[in-house]
Design a protein around this motif. Structure first.
Motif, short mmCIF file in Angstrom:
data_model
loop_
_atom_site.label_atom_id
_atom_site.label_comp_id
_atom_site.label_asym_id
_atom_site.label_seq_id
_atom_site.Cartn_x
_atom_site.Cartn_y
_atom_site.Cartn_z
N LYS A 20 39.63 -13.71 1.09
CA LYS A 20 40.52 -12.99 1.89
C LYS A 20 41.38 -12.25 0.87
O LYS A 20 41.48 -12.27 0.12
CB LYS A 20 41.19 -14.10 2.58
N ALA A 21 41.87 -11.40 1.74
CA ALA A 21 42.81 -10.30 1.07
C ALA A 21 44.04 -11.19 0.45
O ALA A 21 44.47 -12.11 0.94
CB ALA A 21 43.24 -9.33 2.05
N PRO A 22 44.17 -10.84 -0.80
CA PRO A 22 45.45 -11.33 -1.49
C PRO A 22 46.82 -11.35 -0.81
O PRO A 22 46.95 -10.10 -0.04
CB PRO A 22 45.62 -10.89 -2.75
N VAL A 23 47.74 -12.18 -0.75
CA VAL A 23 49.07 -11.79 -0.15
C VAL A 23 50.06 -12.24 -1.11
O VAL A 23 49.80 -12.88 -2.11
CB VAL A 23 49.13 -12.95 1.20
N GLU A 24 51.05 -11.72 -1.02
CA GLU A 24 52.34 -11.67 -1.74
C GLU A 24 53.72 -11.44 -1.34
O GLU A 24 53.90 -10.78 -0.34
CB GLU A 24 52.00 -10.54 -3.18
N PHE A 25 54.68 -11.93 -2.00
CA PHE A 25 55.94 -11.67 -1.42
C PHE A 25 56.81 -11.45 -2.83
O PHE A 25 56.55 -11.98 -4.00
CB PHE A 25 56.52 -12.80 -0.51
N THR A 26 57.71 -10.60 -2.83
CA THR A 26 58.81 -10.54 -3.98
C THR A 26 60.06 -10.53 -3.29
O THR A 26 60.33 -9.94 -2.26
CB THR A 26 58.60 -8.92 -4.49
N LYS A 27 60.70 -11.63 -3.75
CA LYS A 27 62.40 -11.94 -3.30
C LYS A 27 62.91 -12.17 -4.58
O LYS A 27 62.45 -12.52 -5.72
CB LYS A 27 62.33 -13.23 -2.63
N SER A 28 64.32 -12.00 -4.38
CA SER A 28 65.35 -12.34 -5.45
C SER A 28 65.47 -13.86 -5.61
O SER A 28 65.45 -14.58 -4.70
CB SER A 28 66.68 -11.47 -4.99
#
Length: 192
Positions: free
Chosen positions: A149-157
């Motif tokens: 599947k397509a990669p997923v990501e998040f960027t948070k403080s």
């Protein structure tokens, strides 16, 4: 008595870190991500770590042979040159594996048992120096697989997951990571 045991089992020691130390923050978050992903049914794949350990043992054995060889220096010159050459080759191989395969990966997994998906996960994290933005990426261990599947990501403080005393608020962090795992695991709808 039974209530005391249940109460003690339910209270965990909080995970605490030094908020001024970038590496300790990343290390604590990475350990927590590993714990969360494995608790979701993805068994850890240790093959890459085992290969690195094996190469490291070979490097140490080469260095020990070079150090404790029976003959003195002028007589063992060719042997030492061979050991130095092997040492450089195996160290280069180790660095190549780290650079090409591992990159920023903190966890490799197998596919969950009973799953139709045939590939595991690669979990990668980034926390740039002098930044509070933590990026977590979940991708397929085999991107060429038909079940990838397509990669997923998040960027948070990171400031939203820690108290001012440096204690990780595990519930919030768990919720964010679990949401990312669920986003990766959700079925992609095929258009008709």
């Amino acid at each position: 008595m039974q209530e005391k045991k249940e109460e003690m089992a339910s209270t965990k020691t909080p995970k605490k870190t030094n908020l001024l130390d970038h590496n300790s923050i990343k290390h604590l978050l990475d350990e927590s991500v590993t714990e969360i992903v494995t608790s979701k049914g993805f068994p850890e794949d240790n093959r890459m770590s085992n290969i690195r350990l094996l190469i490291g043992v070979v490097i140490i054995v080469i260095a020990l042979f070079a150090q404790f060889y029976n003959k003195k220096f002028p007589e063992n010159r060719n042997f030492l040159l061979g050991c130095i050459g092997l040492y450089v080759v195996f160290n280069g191989l180790l660095q190549l594996i780290i650079y090409m395969k591992e990159k920023n990966a903190i966890l490799f997994t197998y596919a969950p048992s009973g799953s139709f998906n045939s590939t595991g996960l690669i979990v990668t994290s980034k926390l740039p120096r002098f930044s509070d933005m933590y990026t977590l990426i979940i991708a397929s261990a085999d991107p060429q697989s038909i079940s990838a599947k397509a990669p997923v990501e998040f960027t948070k403080s990171v400031t939203q997951w820690f108290t001012k005393d440096g204690v990780l608020v595990e519930g919030l962090f768990w919720k964010d990571v679990e949401g990312l795992i669920n986003e990766y695991a959700k079925e992609t709808k095929k258009s008709k």
